[in-house]
Design a protein around this motif. Sequence first.
Motif, mmCIF file in Angstrom:
data_model
loop_
_atom_site.group_PDB
_atom_site.id
_atom_site.type_symbol
_atom_site.label_atom_id
_atom_site.label_comp_id
_atom_site.label_asym_id
_atom_site.label_seq_id
_atom_site.Cartn_x
_atom_site.Cartn_y
_atom_site.Cartn_z
ATOM 1 N N VAL A 127 -25.309 -63.720 23.136
ATOM 2 C CA VAL A 127 -24.552 -62.483 23.096
ATOM 3 C C VAL A 127 -23.820 -62.203 24.400
ATOM 4 N N GLN A 128 -22.786 -61.406 24.255
ATOM 5 C CA GLN A 128 -22.131 -60.844 25.422
ATOM 6 C C GLN A 128 -22.836 -59.520 25.667
ATOM 7 N N PRO A 129 -23.461 -59.365 26.859
ATOM 8 C CA PRO A 129 -24.261 -58.163 27.064
ATOM 9 C C PRO A 129 -23.406 -56.905 26.991
ATOM 10 N N GLY A 130 -24.043 -55.785 26.725
ATOM 11 C CA GLY A 130 -23.350 -54.509 26.597
ATOM 12 C C GLY A 130 -24.087 -53.662 25.603
ATOM 13 N N ARG A 131 -23.623 -52.446 25.391
ATOM 14 C CA ARG A 131 -24.255 -51.565 24.410
ATOM 15 C C ARG A 131 -23.238 -51.170 23.367
ATOM 16 N N PRO A 132 -23.220 -51.766 22.195
ATOM 17 C CA PRO A 132 -24.139 -52.839 21.799
ATOM 18 C C PRO A 132 -23.679 -54.199 22.344
ATOM 19 N N ALA A 133 -24.626 -55.132 22.355
ATOM 20 C CA ALA A 133 -24.265 -56.504 22.696
ATOM 21 C C ALA A 133 -23.597 -57.124 21.473
ATOM 22 N N ARG A 134 -22.719 -58.081 21.717
ATOM 23 C CA ARG A 134 -22.025 -58.734 20.610
ATOM 24 C C ARG A 134 -22.307 -60.216 20.556
ATOM 25 N N LEU A 135 -22.536 -60.704 19.343
ATOM 26 C CA LEU A 135 -22.744 -62.130 19.144
ATOM 27 C C LEU A 135 -21.460 -62.893 19.454
ATOM 28 N N ARG A 136 -21.567 -63.905 20.315
ATOM 29 C CA ARG A 136 -20.412 -64.750 20.609
ATOM 30 C C ARG A 136 -20.534 -66.115 19.941
ATOM 31 N N SER A 141 -27.219 -58.754 34.042
ATOM 32 C CA SER A 141 -25.834 -58.281 33.926
ATOM 33 C C SER A 141 -25.322 -57.771 35.262
ATOM 34 N N ASP A 142 -26.242 -57.310 36.115
ATOM 35 C CA ASP A 142 -25.888 -56.920 37.477
ATOM 36 C C ASP A 142 -25.335 -58.115 38.264
ATOM 37 N N LEU A 143 -25.847 -59.320 37.952
ATOM 38 C CA LEU A 143 -25.385 -60.536 38.634
ATOM 39 C C LEU A 143 -24.040 -61.012 38.084
ATOM 40 N N GLY A 144 -23.591 -60.393 37.004
ATOM 41 C CA GLY A 144 -22.304 -60.766 36.430
ATOM 42 C C GLY A 144 -22.378 -61.940 35.469
ATOM 43 N N CYS A 145 -23.560 -62.161 34.912
ATOM 44 C CA CYS A 145 -23.725 -63.230 33.938
ATOM 45 C C CYS A 145 -23.123 -62.784 32.605
ATOM 46 N N GLU A 146 -22.217 -63.575 32.069
ATOM 47 C CA GLU A 146 -21.442 -63.088 30.916
ATOM 48 C C GLU A 146 -22.064 -63.386 29.556
ATOM 49 N N ALA A 147 -23.133 -64.141 29.537
ATOM 50 C CA ALA A 147 -23.747 -64.467 28.253
ATOM 51 C C ALA A 147 -25.267 -64.520 28.360
ATOM 52 N N VAL A 148 -25.913 -63.997 27.342
ATOM 53 C CA VAL A 148 -27.362 -63.873 27.340
ATOM 54 C C VAL A 148 -27.917 -64.372 26.006
#
Length: 297
Positions: free
Chosen positions: A48-57, A257-264
């Motif tokens: 996923v791309q983190p966020g609220r909500p996270a999105r499936l990539r 996400s604080d580190l700027g990692c774009e995918a989880v």
Amino acid sequence: EAKAAGGGRWTLLDEEVRTRARRALRLVADLREALARGAVDVHYQPVVQPGRPARLRSVEALCRWTHPELGPVRPDVFIELAERANLVPVLDSHVLQVACRDLASWRSAQAAGDLAVSPEHVAVNVSAVSLSAEGFADGVRRVVAAAGLQLSDLCLEVTETALASDLRACRQVLEELRADGVRVAIDDFGTGYSSLAYLTDLPVDHLKVDRSFVRDLRSTTGPARAVAAAVVSLARTLGLGVVAEGVETLEQDAVISDLGCEAVQGYLYSRPLPREALLDVLRSGGELAPGPRTPTV
Ligand code: C2E
Ligand code: MG
Ligand code: MG
Ligand code: MG
């Protein structure tokens, strides 16, 4: 007396070893048969791309085998057996075929308006033996084309250990496929081959930070954070994408996400899902809320 006891112990050990060997042989035979029947299944874990909500990539394809009598067998257990029995290329190629077929079906379901989203690509794990087997690249091209997909719809996940074992041969194959659009990810990054030199000349698109580093991310300071931060910055410097594996808690997610990692990728957002459960996610737009997950497997 002591001799008798010693003898007894040996007999016991002997029996244990024999029982274990017999069990392993039987498992190998059963696995071979399951592969021949296409009875090894594939589950998909959202990235996923983190966020609220996270999105499936995208999704990672993970093999699953349920033994008729023993129940589910853990992948690391049967993959080790498959390695010893030279069944890994069969396994990897089976998973590749199933994953390509499934991605193609999600794409057409989306085009028909039955699914809101479909994954950008599917990632498949390939072991070193598969990668360095004669005809691997042609096999991949054939399977992808037969499914009606492009090579850019596929990501191959390889481990550092796999690359180190046959660097020259692996590099050639990966270079060739990547030139045609296949993406390449280094899996379990940081756990294998400890020289970073190979990164500068490997055809690679993403690093997957191993979950052993993510597990210890509890605060915004400390050694685990330093390692994760270094990997993220290394990736950025080299122009690579970075995926954090094994994110289970909101705390880890926040640090990542604080580190700027774009995918989880991790249980916090989703476990590996059977086809039907993944379809529900794709049907409803690919949004994934963080939350405790009950085991599905
Ligand atoms: P991997 O490629 O690093 O896959 C990620 C593993 O981490 C998966 O285990 C996944 O279920 C697990 N995981 C994901 N998120 C979390 C989390 O938040 N917490 C925890 N504790 N675990 C998480 P799985 O499915 O058991 O697979 C284990 C390994 O088996 C894979 O590690 C991969 O190396 C290998 N594997 C799986 N499928 C295949 C395959 O088709 N071919 C080959 N050659 N290897 C495969
Ligand atoms: Mg993987
Ligand atoms: Mg991994
Ligand atoms: Mg792993």
